[in-house]
Design a protein around this motif. Sequence first.
Motif, PDB file in Angstrom:
ATOM      1  N   GLU A 132      11.676  -4.578   1.636  1.00 61.59           N
ATOM      2  CA  GLU A 132      10.498  -5.350   2.055  1.00 61.59           C
ATOM      3  C   GLU A 132      10.620  -6.835   1.745  1.00 61.59           C
ATOM      4  O   GLU A 132       9.860  -7.638   2.285  1.00 61.59           O
ATOM      5  N   ALA A 152       5.094  -6.555   3.919  1.00 58.28           N
ATOM      6  CA  ALA A 152       4.298  -5.427   3.429  1.00 58.28           C
ATOM      7  C   ALA A 152       2.836  -5.694   3.735  1.00 58.28           C
ATOM      8  O   ALA A 152       2.440  -6.836   3.970  1.00 58.28           O
ATOM      9  N   GLU A 181      -2.273  -4.259   0.683  1.00 61.01           N
ATOM     10  CA  GLU A 181      -2.383  -3.411  -0.507  1.00 61.01           C
ATOM     11  C   GLU A 181      -1.072  -3.418  -1.288  1.00 61.01           C
ATOM     12  O   GLU A 181      -1.072  -3.501  -2.523  1.00 61.01           O
ATOM     13  N   SER A 182       0.051  -3.315  -0.571  1.00 63.25           N
ATOM     14  CA  SER A 182       1.356  -3.327  -1.242  1.00 63.25           C
ATOM     15  C   SER A 182       1.604  -4.679  -1.900  1.00 63.25           C
ATOM     16  O   SER A 182       2.140  -4.755  -3.009  1.00 63.25           O
ATOM     17  N   ASP A 189      -0.187  -4.866  -5.008  1.00 57.79           N
ATOM     18  CA  ASP A 189       0.494  -4.021  -5.990  1.00 57.79           C
ATOM     19  C   ASP A 189       1.698  -4.760  -6.600  1.00 57.79           C
ATOM     20  O   ASP A 189       1.882  -4.755  -7.819  1.00 57.79           O
ATOM     21  N   TYR A 190       2.476  -5.418  -5.726  1.00 55.10           N
ATOM     22  CA  TYR A 190       3.638  -6.176  -6.227  1.00 55.10           C
ATOM     23  C   TYR A 190       3.182  -7.328  -7.141  1.00 55.10           C
ATOM     24  O   TYR A 190       3.785  -7.574  -8.189  1.00 55.10           O
TER      25      TYR A 190
END
Lengths: 224, 359
Positions: free
Chosen positions: B67, B194, B197-198, B201-202
């Motif tokens: 990603e 991404a 949401e991803s 998260d990262y």
Amino acid sequence: MSLLQLKNISKIYGELKALDDVSLEVENGEWLAIMGPSGSGKSTLMNIIGCMDKPSVGEVILDGRDIAKESDKGLTEIRREKIGLIFQQFHLVNYLTAVENVMVAQYYHSLPDEKEALEALERVGLADRAKHLPSQLSGGEQQRVCIARALINHPEIVLADEPTGNLDEANENIVIDIFKQLHNEGTTLIVVTHDPEVGEVAQRMIVLDHGKIKTDRVNPDFGK
Amino acid sequence: MVVALLAISVGAAILSGLVTIYYDVPRQMGAQFRNYGANMILVSSGTDTEFDLDAVQDAVSLISGDELVGVTPYRYETVKIHDQPVVAAGTDMNGARTTSPYWHIEGEWPAEGQALVGKTEAEHLGLKVGSTFNVTYSGEGDEEVTDDFGTDMTVSGILETGGSEEDYIYISLDELEEIAGDGSLDIAEVSVSAVKESLNDYADRINNADLGVSARLVKRVTSSESSVLTKLQALVLIVTIVVLVLTMICVATTMTAVVTERRREIGLRKALGASDGSIIGEFMGEGVMLGIIGGILGAVLGFVFAQFISMNVFSSSISFRPLLLPVTVIVSVAVTGLACLSPVRSAIDVDPALVLKGE
């Protein structure tokens, strides 16, 4: 006990009495012709005997069962098991061959059996036309397929509605000969007809008028 | 029946195609959005922490390699060119190509001894592609100049973005270090393919890893991306539902016509003793067969349709999702089944005494 008993049946549509207090008994193996002018109640009576309708009043006892009290499901079962229908318009399925048309009746009764269906066609003299579509058959031949279909499940009663109405004289005679043969084999035949020639070859004839039985007589010349 | 099969096939094809696109849109749109710049920035998390290339590398190692599109560190220093103060950005040019693909450069990307000059600054300093200039570092506040003679550089290209990037000159990090001495990075731009949401998260992972690096999302990019995706997916969903409803109406109309056409045959079958169950079974059986055949045809056509859309809109191919085949067939059968309910109802209501009557 009679095979079919109609006890004081009436069929009422609003103010109209299509059948008015009709009582009738048909014995096993009897050949009965029902005659009368248009609007006399012939079709209504045929629908009731053929378990496609129920009387408004009265009892219809067929082989011990009162069809006036049966549900639609019960009527369907009686029709399947006990009645063989012959129509003026033949009502063959146009995309099925003659033998397949006969097997349609087997399909709903038990299991389709081509050999037996071919034998039924042979009985009406159509074994060589078994693989033909209705459109490839003459009117008389189509009516004979219709008769074979009516006979295939060995019904208690064969009910014919104007079976010669769409036929020429030659084919009419063929159908009458088949009826004679069926009667000789013990089949119970009820034939609704306008045609006096067809009515007068029957063993017994009733004449309806305005929903009532006007005449009920046994043919004195029957069998001669 | 052919019309009904065609309707189901088309409906199933659109269902299959749009669902494929529905699930592939985030990936496709993510890749498209990466053309609009980085969607995450890294900055120092405190004044006493070292924000250097190692810290950036540690932070991006927490992002999935699949990603991560690119990462570009930036160090900004005020230098002098022709005795004019100019902000010089030291960066990794290869990284900048990936995180800032929207940059329009008249000329070439800079090599060693070369610089990229923002359009505004080039006009201000009178620089053109191929011009040479001398860069000196004046130091911060009252600090002394580190190199009295400065460094000679050539303009390799003029940068046009329509934004604040046009106010800077861009050179490599090593050359800025040679000019201005050691110093820490100011910012690092990260481009990640991404969904929002991803990305969150990262960012949380980097912030919780205690690397001296703080990750923030570029809301302008991530919010737009998320908003466009949501709207696009909603549109795809609505179109799919509308198409399925239209398919159902078409199948119902065709089946009603079939029942009407076959009323005498239905009446005959009922007169011969066919139960309601048999009639329902025959028509529903035809419906289910139509649904299965139409569903399979539609799933295949739908993939071709999705591939066509993807190639024309996103210029990239789409992967086949095997699960979509049974799902399309099941939905097609369900739609056909629902569409058959009303026609089957009218079939079992056929009165044999009426339809078989006389003339």
